[in-house]
Scaffold this motif. Structure first.
Motif, mmCIF file in Angstrom:
data_model
loop_
_atom_site.group_PDB
_atom_site.id
_atom_site.type_symbol
_atom_site.label_atom_id
_atom_site.label_comp_id
_atom_site.label_asym_id
_atom_site.label_seq_id
_atom_site.Cartn_x
_atom_site.Cartn_y
_atom_site.Cartn_z
ATOM 1 N N TYR A 506 54.585 48.431 6.243
ATOM 2 C CA TYR A 506 54.467 49.348 7.561
ATOM 3 C C TYR A 506 54.578 48.504 9.041
ATOM 4 O O TYR A 506 55.282 48.918 9.861
ATOM 5 C CB TYR A 506 53.133 49.876 7.833
ATOM 6 C CG TYR A 506 53.008 50.995 8.608
ATOM 7 C CD1 TYR A 506 53.272 52.527 8.479
ATOM 8 C CD2 TYR A 506 52.522 50.891 10.023
ATOM 9 C CE1 TYR A 506 53.085 53.427 9.375
ATOM 10 C CE2 TYR A 506 52.616 51.639 10.862
ATOM 11 C CZ TYR A 506 52.590 53.298 10.649
ATOM 12 O OH TYR A 506 52.306 54.098 11.560
ATOM 13 N N ASP A 509 58.469 47.691 9.731
ATOM 14 C CA ASP A 509 59.371 48.674 9.756
ATOM 15 C C ASP A 509 59.330 49.201 11.297
ATOM 16 O O ASP A 509 58.527 49.520 11.762
ATOM 17 C CB ASP A 509 58.902 49.937 9.096
ATOM 18 C CG ASP A 509 59.834 51.203 8.939
ATOM 19 O OD1 ASP A 509 60.833 51.193 9.678
ATOM 20 O OD2 ASP A 509 59.542 52.180 8.032
ATOM 21 N N PRO A 510 60.536 48.867 11.875
ATOM 22 C CA PRO A 510 60.780 49.085 13.316
ATOM 23 C C PRO A 510 60.703 50.716 13.707
ATOM 24 O O PRO A 510 60.447 51.343 14.915
ATOM 25 C CB PRO A 510 62.151 48.568 13.603
ATOM 26 C CG PRO A 510 63.110 48.682 12.463
ATOM 27 C CD PRO A 510 61.721 48.235 11.541
ATOM 28 N N GLU A 511 60.798 51.743 12.631
ATOM 29 C CA GLU A 511 60.943 53.229 12.874
ATOM 30 C C GLU A 511 59.410 53.446 13.277
ATOM 31 O O GLU A 511 59.188 54.548 13.919
ATOM 32 C CB GLU A 511 61.102 53.826 11.480
ATOM 33 C CG GLU A 511 62.668 53.676 11.187
ATOM 34 C CD GLU A 511 63.632 54.129 12.414
ATOM 35 O OE1 GLU A 511 63.099 55.186 12.807
ATOM 36 O OE2 GLU A 511 64.627 53.651 12.470
ATOM 37 N N VAL A 512 58.322 52.674 12.785
ATOM 38 C CA VAL A 512 57.115 53.039 12.988
ATOM 39 C C VAL A 512 55.896 52.017 13.858
ATOM 40 O O VAL A 512 55.055 52.352 14.076
ATOM 41 C CB VAL A 512 56.236 53.376 11.626
ATOM 42 C CG1 VAL A 512 56.870 54.625 11.002
ATOM 43 C CG2 VAL A 512 56.268 52.283 10.574
ATOM 44 N N SER A 513 56.654 50.932 13.971
ATOM 45 C CA SER A 513 56.019 49.617 14.367
ATOM 46 C C SER A 513 56.616 49.179 15.520
ATOM 47 O O SER A 513 57.772 48.811 15.566
ATOM 48 C CB SER A 513 55.919 48.563 13.348
ATOM 49 O OG SER A 513 55.130 47.506 13.887
ATOM 50 N N LYS A 514 55.842 49.152 16.827
ATOM 51 C CA LYS A 514 56.436 48.296 17.825
ATOM 52 C C LYS A 514 56.664 47.071 17.877
ATOM 53 O O LYS A 514 56.921 46.263 18.685
ATOM 54 C CB LYS A 514 55.403 48.944 19.145
ATOM 55 C CG LYS A 514 55.533 50.281 19.317
ATOM 56 C CD LYS A 514 54.439 50.518 20.957
ATOM 57 C CE LYS A 514 54.540 52.189 20.838
ATOM 58 N NZ LYS A 514 53.705 52.495 21.922
ATOM 59 N N ALA A 516 57.359 45.105 15.158
ATOM 60 C CA ALA A 516 57.927 44.815 13.811
ATOM 61 C C ALA A 516 58.746 43.298 13.940
ATOM 62 O O ALA A 516 58.903 42.427 13.118
ATOM 63 C CB ALA A 516 59.235 45.748 13.414
ATOM 64 N N SER A 517 59.526 43.251 15.184
ATOM 65 C CA SER A 517 60.256 41.997 15.316
ATOM 66 C C SER A 517 59.415 40.808 15.605
ATOM 67 O O SER A 517 59.838 39.550 15.648
ATOM 68 C CB SER A 517 61.388 42.337 16.385
ATOM 69 O OG SER A 517 60.622 42.496 17.754
ATOM 70 N N GLU A 571 63.427 56.613 2.381
ATOM 71 C CA GLU A 571 62.608 56.034 3.303
ATOM 72 C C GLU A 571 63.210 54.622 3.818
ATOM 73 O O GLU A 571 63.916 54.677 4.759
ATOM 74 C CB GLU A 571 60.843 55.770 2.900
ATOM 75 C CG GLU A 571 60.509 57.164 2.272
ATOM 76 C CD GLU A 571 60.105 58.170 3.383
ATOM 77 O OE1 GLU A 571 59.719 57.630 4.446
ATOM 78 O OE2 GLU A 571 59.977 59.249 2.925
ATOM 79 N N SER A 572 62.727 53.548 3.206
ATOM 80 C CA SER A 572 63.422 52.533 3.637
ATOM 81 C C SER A 572 62.885 51.309 2.554
ATOM 82 O O SER A 572 61.765 51.681 2.038
ATOM 83 C CB SER A 572 62.862 51.874 5.161
ATOM 84 O OG SER A 572 61.341 51.774 5.051
ATOM 85 N N ARG A 593 64.981 43.134 3.216
ATOM 86 C CA ARG A 593 64.339 43.849 4.184
ATOM 87 C C ARG A 593 62.655 43.484 4.373
ATOM 88 O O ARG A 593 62.056 43.688 5.191
ATOM 89 C CB ARG A 593 64.077 45.253 3.602
ATOM 90 C CG ARG A 593 65.501 45.957 4.081
ATOM 91 C CD ARG A 593 66.183 45.871 5.522
ATOM 92 N NE ARG A 593 65.197 46.560 6.371
ATOM 93 C CZ ARG A 593 65.198 47.789 6.652
ATOM 94 N NH1 ARG A 593 65.686 48.491 6.066
ATOM 95 N NH2 ARG A 593 64.170 48.163 7.409
#
Length: 688
Positions: A506, A509-514, A516-517, A571-572, A593
């Motif tokens: 989670y 995952d940049p779709e849900v986590s600010k 991620a990077s 999903e991913s 990933r």
């Protein structure tokens, strides 16, 4: 315009106004788990209903807990505005009753070895159901729940409490007792875990009792308060909020199946991975048009109680249960689960990571299929560390963690030095604490099942935990569990977080986590030993299910290599269920990933039972004690730990109370001679 649409328009907040002096309603209540209680999430279902109903008309609710007799006296003396929950047939002097809302299910509990069953399972007249019992005796609680006509139909015997009645039933002193279904469940799960599997609730329930709020008839604005509550409650019925609150607390498990379909009821913990399974479940339903999946998502503590409670009274509500490596071998030995022997060759059992497969097996048979497995990691914000000129060691010590949390704590900017799960429960705060106690050199029991909770290692661990949360942790820590802390970290509010490796999918995952990077990871902290953690969320079939064959078809699909591929496709790949299959870690798309993949695989695959504690122990488990009673005493100890974090009791007091709780349970369950002083006993007395 239909009547319901007309009523909905009439019940809008704009159509209702309140005097300024009536902005807060002061209610009293007694402890009545699982419906209302100080230690329940948001104080329980009843508290949530009352709070929401009054909020619809902008009234705040203040609930104070007392013993029931004292609470009722305070209302009748005019020292509180009202009492909740209460039954309409109660003494009505000086009380005005609200509209009803769903309450409890009153029925008969018996031993499983008593073969009696009602002649029909549909609702009949009470006289017809109880006619065969006219020569038996039913235990009831003096001054408690009853049915007016019961005494005319069968002989009754009084007890002082529901727990006393359950004890009489278990030891054969009564053939039946009258009790609310969920009260029976919670009393056994929380106080008599060694009774689970021995008692059965007769279906159907004899009566569905409604709850009310009762107001002091001479209180200021009593008419306004009564109207306000009824107004809000009516809105909640119309928009589905009332049903949602019942379902959230595990008191409403789903609707009737669609015509020509088999309804498969799945009890699941409510987390992102399980929600993905629900979404992809539509594909399973398309492939199996004769099956309807009924998902029951519950907060982790409530789920555990509802699943164990379903087994405790042979309720048969679930076809698939989401359980862990704590429950699987214990429940298998008690014949509560269906062995999974006829899986298709395509399922490829040999692909399951061996330590995970062994954790879900008993006597060489699989009793649950792994959905995902986890160890634990130290997650941290690389950007915050870089800005502060700090480095996270690859294998930090507990001293390192405390020092780094202190330097990174910045609550003014809503950045907390460390976030940790703090919700009370054996799978909540005690999962983390047990791992840490073991790493510090401590243990729950010595080789002879004597509790060891007042040792220096327990004191040191609890001091560290209290310091981290009180000084550098997130606000309201004891109200936040894994899912809430996951969201806090993903939104950028935590510098460090120590918890399950499954969170990595989670957080990256940049779709849900600010973050991620900028999320980094390191090993769990080290004390005298490196901390260990092994947990497996798995799908199992209770023996009480009426749809065992179809249930096995579903759980084989949801834990297969093909399902993992569906998650990657729909999903991913970073969200693919980790820790269960070796083939997952051979997929290039997953390795690409998931930068954490190899570390997670090694942490799980290399979990060693003989290296988790410094001193020998008689139990299994890295984050739990692998005996049936742990679900009860682990949660009660977790409540004391939460009180320490909240500053309500001292550490020494909490550990003394915890030692007493665990010692009594071990004596009651036969691990220790109840006449023996707390001194070493022989291991042969009880070895689960």
């Amino acid at each position: 315009m239909t009547f319901l649409r007309y009523l909905a328009l009439f019940l809008t907040p704009l159509a209702f106004s309140l005097p300024l002096s009536a902005e807060v309603v002061h209610l009293v209540a007694g402890e009545r788990e699982p419906y209302i209680g100080k230690r329940l999430q948001n104080q329980g279902y009843v508290s949530e209903v009352v709070t929401e109903a009054f909020a619809r008309t902008r009234i705040q609710v203040d609930i104070t807990f007392y013993p029931w007799a004292r609470a009722l006296a305070l209302v009748k003396q005019g020292k509180a505005d009202g009492i909740v929950p209460i039954y309409q047939e109660a003494n009505q002097d000086n009380l005005l009753f609200s509209a009803p809302f769903p309450g409890d299910a009153l029925g008969l509990l018996k031993r499983r070895d008593n073969p009696f069953q009602y002649q029909a399972t549909n609702a009949l007249q009470l006289e017809q159901l109880l006619l065969p019992l006219r020569h038996s005796t039913v235990g009831i609680v003096r001054g408690g729940l009853s049915l007016p006509q019961l005494g005319h139909l069968v002989p009754t015997e009084y007890a002082n409490s529901d727990l006393q009645n359950i004890d009489k039933l278990y030891y054969g002193r009564l053939p039946y007792i009258l009790i609310d279904k969920y009260t029976a469940v919670d009393l056994m799960v929380g106080h008599r875990p060694h009774y689970i599997g021995e008692l059965e609730f007769l279906q159907p329930a004899l009566a569905e009792k409604s709850f009310h709020v009762a107001f002091f008839s001479k209180a200021p604005h009593v008419a306004t308060l009564l109207e306000a509550f009824n107004h809000g409650l009516a809105q909640m019925r119309l928009d589905g909020t009332l049903s949602r609150l019942r379902a959230k607390n595990g008191l409403l498990l789903g609707s009737d199946p669609l015509p020509h379909k088999v309804k498969l009821t799945i009890g699941s913990v409510d987390n992102p991975d399980m929600r993905i399974m629900q979404r992809l479940g539509k594909l399973f339903e398309q492939q199996n048009p004769d099956i309807e999946l009924n998902w029951v998502f519950l907060e982790e503590r409530i789920l555990r109680r509802r699943l164990l409670g379903d087994l405790a009274i042979a309720d048969g509500q679930f076809d698939v249960m989401t359980i862990g490596n704590f429950e699987a071998p214990i429940w298998a030995r008690r014949h509560w689960l269906v062995p999974l022997e006829n899986l298709p060759d395509s399922y490829d059992v040999a692909d399951i990571i061996p330590v995970v497969k062994n954790a879900l097996s008993s006597q060489g048979l699989l009793y649950a299929l792994p959905f995902y497995a986890e160890s634990a990691m130290t997650f941290y914000r690389k950007d915050l560390f870089a800005k502060a000129g700090l480095n996270m060691p690859p294998k930090p010590s507990f001293t390192d963690i405390a020092a780094l949390a202190a330097k990174l704590n910045n609550p003014e900017k809503q950045i907390y030095g460390i976030c940790l799960r703090g919700d009370a429960g054996w799978g909540g705060n005690m999962a983390l604490l047990t791992s840490w106690v073991h790493a510090m050199g401590g243990r729950w029991f010595d080789e002879h099942w004597q509790p060891q909770l007042q040792t220096a290692e327990w004191v040191q661990t609890l001091q560290l935990y209290q310091q981290l949360l009180q000084q550098y942790g997130q606000p309201h820590a004891t109200r936040t569990g894994f899912t809430e802390v996951l969201q806090l970290f993903a939104k950028g509010h935590c510098a460090i977080w120590i918890d399950a490796t499954v969170a990595a999918g989670y957080l990256y995952d940049p779709e849900v986590s600010k973050v991620a990077s900028v999320t980094g990871f390191a090993a769990q902290p080290t004390g005298k030993l490196p901390a260990q953690w092994l947990w497996v969320w798995a799908l199992a079939i209770p023996d009480s299910s009426k749809n065992k064959t179809i249930a096995q078809r579903f759980i084989a699909w949801a834990t297969s290599k093909e399902y993992i591929g569906l998650v990657g496709e729909h999903e991913s790949w970073v969200a693919a269920p980790p820790g269960t299959r070796m083939s997952t870690y051979h997929r290039p798309e997953y390795q690409q990933r998931a930068p954490f993949a190899n570390e997670v695989f090694q942490a799980i695959a290399q979990s060693r039972r003989d290296e988790r504690t410094l001193k020998p122990v008689p139990y299994n488990g890295t984050i739990f004690v692998g005996i049936p009673e742990y679900a009860a005493f682990g949660t009660r100890v977790g409540n004391r730990v939460a009180e320490v974090v909240d500053g309500k009791i001292k550490i020494d007091q909490a550990l003394q109370q915890s030692q007493d709780i665990v010692l009594k349970q071990m004596q009651d369950s036969g691990y220790l001679n109840p006449n023996r002083n707390p001194a070493p006993a022989t291991e042969s007395q009880h070895q689960p």
